[in-house]
Scaffold this active site. Structure first.
Site: not given
Length: 137
Positions: A49, A56, A91
Site C-alpha cells: 500500500c 496487499d 488501479e
C-alpha cells in the site's frame, strides 16, 4: 528455441524488487493463423500500500489471444514478482500490467483481471481489456 530465453532454463533465478517490464520475454506464436485464448492465473501477486506500507495480496488472471508472439510463463512470473516491494494502488498496478503486456507481445486481445484480497471487509476487482486491430499473415 530456448537459447533466446534469459530466465527459462538458466539454472539460476534472479528476483528483482522494482517493477521491471524488461523481464518479460516472448516466443514466436506457433499458430498465428488461429485465434486461441491463453490464460495465466496466480494468487501470489503482492505489492505494498503506498500510504501504509502494508502488503496487499492479489489474484490475477491474464487472458489473451496472441498474434505473432506468445508470453513466456517464467518471465511473467518474475515480472509479477517484481511488484512485491512496490508501493502502488491496485488501479495503477492493473493498468501498468496491461500496458507492459501489450507492449511486449502485441496481442489481438488481452484482459487483465486483478482481484485484491479484502481488507477491512471490502474487496476490489479491476478488469481491463485491450483490443487491437487484427494483423493477419
Amino acid at each position: 528455441m530456448t537459447d533466446n530465453f534469459k530466465h527459462l532454463g538458466s539454472g539460476e533465478t534472479k528476483y528483482e524488487y522494482e517493477v521491471n517490464p524488461r523481464l518479460l520475454e516472448t516466443f514466436d506464436n506457433p499458430h498465428p493463423d488461429r485465434d486461441y485464448k491463453v490464460t495465466f492465473t496466480t494468487s501470489e501477486l503482492t505489492s505494498l500500500c503506498p500510504i501504509t506500507g502494508q502488503p496487499d495480496f492479489y489474484r490475477i488472471t491474464i487472458n489473451y489471444i496472441p498474434d505473432r508472439l506468445c508470453l513466456e510463463s517464467k518471465s511473467l512470473k518474475l515480472y509479477l514478482f517484481s511488484y512485491r516491494q512496490s508501493g502502488m494502488f491496485a488501479e495503477d498496478m492493473a493498468n501498468r500490467i496491461l500496458d507492459h503486456l501489450v507492449d511486449i507481445c502485441r496481442p489481438r486481445w488481452l484482459e487483465v483481471e486483478n482481484e485484491m484480497n479484502p481488507r477491512g471487509g471490502i474487496g476490489l476487482t479491476l478488469s481491463l481489456i485491450h483490443i487491437s486491430e487484427p494483423t493477419r499473415l
